[in-house]
Design an enzyme around this catalytic site. Structure first.
Site, short mmCIF file in Angstrom:
data_model
loop_
_atom_site.label_atom_id
_atom_site.label_comp_id
_atom_site.label_asym_id
_atom_site.label_seq_id
_atom_site.Cartn_x
_atom_site.Cartn_y
_atom_site.Cartn_z
N ASN A 177 -15.78 5.88 -5.23
CA ASN A 177 -15.78 4.77 -6.18
C ASN A 177 -16.51 3.55 -5.64
O ASN A 177 -17.35 2.96 -6.33
CB ASN A 177 -14.32 4.42 -6.55
CG ASN A 177 -14.24 3.16 -7.38
OD1 ASN A 177 -14.05 2.08 -6.87
ND2 ASN A 177 -14.45 3.30 -8.69
N LYS A 191 0.87 -1.19 0.00
CA LYS A 191 0.00 0.00 0.00
C LYS A 191 0.89 1.22 0.00
O LYS A 191 2.02 1.17 0.48
CB LYS A 191 -0.86 0.02 1.27
CG LYS A 191 -2.12 0.85 1.14
CD LYS A 191 -3.24 0.04 0.51
CE LYS A 191 -4.44 0.88 0.16
NZ LYS A 191 -5.56 0.01 -0.25
N ASP A 251 -7.05 4.06 -4.60
CA ASP A 251 -7.70 3.95 -3.28
C ASP A 251 -8.31 5.34 -3.06
O ASP A 251 -8.56 6.05 -4.04
CB ASP A 251 -6.68 3.56 -2.20
CG ASP A 251 -7.34 3.15 -0.88
OD1 ASP A 251 -7.80 2.01 -0.78
OD2 ASP A 251 -7.42 3.99 0.06
N SER A 265 -8.16 -6.09 -10.34
CA SER A 265 -6.80 -5.61 -10.63
C SER A 265 -5.92 -6.79 -11.05
O SER A 265 -5.12 -6.67 -11.99
CB SER A 265 -6.18 -4.94 -9.40
OG SER A 265 -6.64 -3.61 -9.26
#
Ligand code: NDP
Ligand code: 2IT
Length: 448
Positions: A243, A129, A169, A380
C-alpha cells in the site's frame, strides 16, 4: 550515540533489563530517549513526574487466542494482540499487522512510535497497535474472512469509536478491514467509526488508500525544497510494493521523479523507463502476485532475487516502504556512495541505527518514519472526523488537508530541532515535537 543524561540512562537500563527479549521495542525507545536529552535537561519536572517511565510503559496489553477453521476443515490457532499504548491526547489509534513475524516486541515498537507520530499529526489521537502472526499470503478469501471474524470476536470487547480505533498495516488492507468491520457491527449492533480504512460505500474516507504514500512524498518535497531541490528528474528507489510503496510511486512520479526500482520480500525489479504504479497495483492489489511477474508486463525490465540489493541501485531519492530494519549500514553506504541526496521512511523504522548514522554523517537529508509516514494515520483521523459528522469530503478536500498536515509536520520537526540545538536533525525534531504535546497532556491529567 550513548545516553548521557542520568535520568534517561536509568530509565533505559531498567527497561532493557525488563524487556531484554524485545529488541525492536528497545531500539525504538533508545532513539527517542537520545533525542529527548536536551528536553529533560530543560524541564526537570519530567523526571519528578515520571513522565518517561510512563511513556515507555503501555497502558494496557491485550493478548488472545484466535482459532479459525481452514478450507480443509482443520482448526488453526493464531495469537492475537492489541497494545493500547497511550491515550493522553485521544483514543488509542493505530494499525493492525498480519504477518508471521508479528510478536510483542514488534507491536510494542510500533505502538510506541505511533504515540509520537499521532501527536505530530495535530489530530486528537492516542497511540496503539495490534495484529497477529497469521499469514494472509496464500490463504483463500474465505480463510481470511474466518480469521478476521474470529480475531474481531475477541477484539470487539476492547475497542470502540471513543476507546480504540484500529486500521490497516502490513497484511491488512480494504478486504480485511471490511471483514473486521462486518463482524464488529454484527456483534455490537452498532454502525460507528470503530475502524478506519473502510470501504468508500460504508464510511471510508477518500484518499485514505493513497494517504501514506502521498504523505511521504509531500514530506520529502518540503525537505528537498528547503535545500532548493525537488523531485523533478530525480531517480527514485522504493522498497516494498504494498500500500505505501504503490502510492509513493504514483505521487513521486506526479511530482516529476522517475521510480526505477521496487521490491517485495523475494526480490526487486529495475525498470530504467520508470515503473508504472498501475502495473504494480494490478500485480499486488488485484492479482496478489509476486513482483517478478512485472516482467510479464514489461519484458525489458530486470528482476533480481533477494530484496536487500535494491539499495545498490543508483538513485537520488530512496523511500524504504517495506518493513523494519530493511535498510542496514551496508545499504546506507551504497546509497551514499551512489550520490543519493535524500532518504524518507515510508515504512516504520526501516533504517537500522547504523544506517541512520551513515546518512547523518554524510549530511544527506533524512526523514524519519514518525514524521514522513504520518499521512496514513492523519487521514485515518480525518476519516474519524467525517464519520462523526456523518459526512464525506471530496478527494481534493482530503488531499489538501493531508498536504497541509505534512507541511506542518515538516515545519514542526525542523523548528523543534533548531530550538533544541540540533538544526537539520529531523529525527530529533520529530521526536521532540511529538513528545512535548503528549507530555503536557499527561502532566495535565495527573498521575494516571
Ligand atoms: P503491505 O502489506 O501493503 O505491503 C508490505 C510490503 O512490504 C510488501 O511489498 C511486502 O512484500 C514487503 N515486506 C513485508 N515484510 C517484509 C519483510 N520482512 N522483508 C521484505 N519485505 C517485506 O503493507 P503496507 O504498505 O501497508 O506497509 C509497509 C510499511 O509501511 C510497514 O512498515 C507499515 O508499518 C508502514 N506503514 C503503513 C501505513 C499504512 O497506512 N498502511 C501507514 C504508516 C506506515 P511481500 O508481499 O513479499 O511480503
Ligand atoms: O503505522 C501507521 O501509522 C499505520 N499503519 C496507520 C495507522 C492508522 O490508524 O491509520
Amino acid at each position: 550515540m550513548a545516553l548521557k543524561n542520568a535520568y534517561l540512562k536509568g530509565v533505559y537500563e531498567q527497561l532493557s533489563a525488563k524487556s531484554a527479549h524485545e529488541p525492536e521495542f528497545l531500539q525504538a525507545v533508545l532513539e527517542v530517549l537520545e533525542s529527548l536529552e536536551p528536553v529533560v535537561e530543560r524541564r526537570p519536572e519530567l523526571e519528578k513526574l515520571g513522565i518517561i517511565e510512563r511513556l515507555v510503559e503501555p497502558e494496557r496489553i491485550i493478548q488472545f487466542r484466535v482459532p479459525w477453521v481452514d478450507d480443509s476443515g482443520k482448526v488453526q490457532v493464531n495469537r492475537g494482540y492489541r497494545i493500547e499504548f497511550n491515550s493522553a491526547i485521544g483514543p488509542y489509534k493505530g494499525g493492525l499487522r498480519l504477518h508471521p513475524s508479528v510478536n510483542l516486541s514488534i507491536l510494542k515498537f510500533l505502538g510506541f512510535e505511533q504515540v509520537l507520530k499521532n501527536s505530530l499529526t495535530t489530530l486528537p489521537m492516542g497511540g496503539g497497535k495490534g495484529g497477529s502472526d497469521f499469514d494472509p499470503k496464500g490463504k483463500s478469501d474465505a480463510e481470511v474472512m474466518r480469521f478476521c471474524q474470529s480475531f474481531m470476536t475477541e477484539l470487539c470487547r476492547h475497542i470502540g469509536q471513543f476507546t480504540d480505533v484500529p486500521a490497516g498495516d502490513i497484511g491488512v488492507g480494504g478486504r480485511e478491514i471490511g471483514y473486521l468491520f462486518g463482524q464488529y457491527k454484527r456483534i455490537r449492533n452498532e454502525f460507528t467509526g470503530v475502524l478506519t480504512g473502510k470501504g468508500l460505500t460504508y464510511g471510508g474516507s477518500l484518499t485514505r488508500t493513497e494517504a501514506t504514500g502521498y504523505g511521504v512524498c509531500y514530506f520529502t518535497k518540503e525537505m528537498l525544497a528547503a535545500k532548493g531541490e525537488s523531485f523533478q528528474d530525480k531517480r527514485v528507489v522504493i522498497s516494498g510494493s504494498g500500500n505505501v510503496a504503490i502510492y509513493a510511486n504514483q505521487k513521486a512520479t506526479q511530482l516529476g521523479g522517475k521510480v526505477v526500482a521496487m521490491s517485495d520480500s523475494n526480490g526487486y525489479i529495475v525498470d530504467e523507463a520508470g515503473i508504472d504504479f498501475k502495473v504494480i497495483k494490478e500485480i499486488k492489489e488485484v492479482k496478489r502476485d509476486r513482483i517478478k511477474t512485472y516482467l510479464n508486463y514489461v519484458p525489458s525490465a530486470k528482476y533480481v532475487e533477494g530484496c536487500k540489493g535494491i539499495w545498490s541501485v543508483k538513485c537520488d531519492v530512496a523511500l524504504p516502504c517495506a518493513t523494519q530494519n530493511e535498510l542496514d549500514e551496508e545499504g546506507a553506504k551504497a546509497l551514499v556512495a551512489n550520490g543519493c541526496i535524500a532518504v524518507a521512511e515510508g515504512a516504520n523504522m526501516p533504517s537500522t541505527p547504523e544506517a541512520v548514522a551513515v546518512f547523518q554523517a554524510a549530511g544527506i537529508l533524512f526523514a524519519p518514519a514518525k514524521a514522513a509516514n504520518a499521512g496514513g494515520v492523519a487521514v485515518s483521523g480525518l476519516e474519524m472526523s467525517q464519520n462523526s459528522l456523518r459526512l464525506s469530503w471530496s478527494f481534493e478536500e482530503v488531499d489538501e488537508r493531508l498536504h497541509n498536515i505534512m507541511v506542518n509536520i515538516y515545519n514542526a520537526a525542523a523548528s523543534a530541532a533548531k530550538e533544541y540545538g540540533m538544526e537539520g536533525n529531523l529525527v530529533a525534531g520529530a521526536n521532540i515535537a511529538g513528545f512535548l504535546k503528549v507530555a503536557d497532556a499527561m502532566i495535565a491529567q495527573g498521575i494516571v
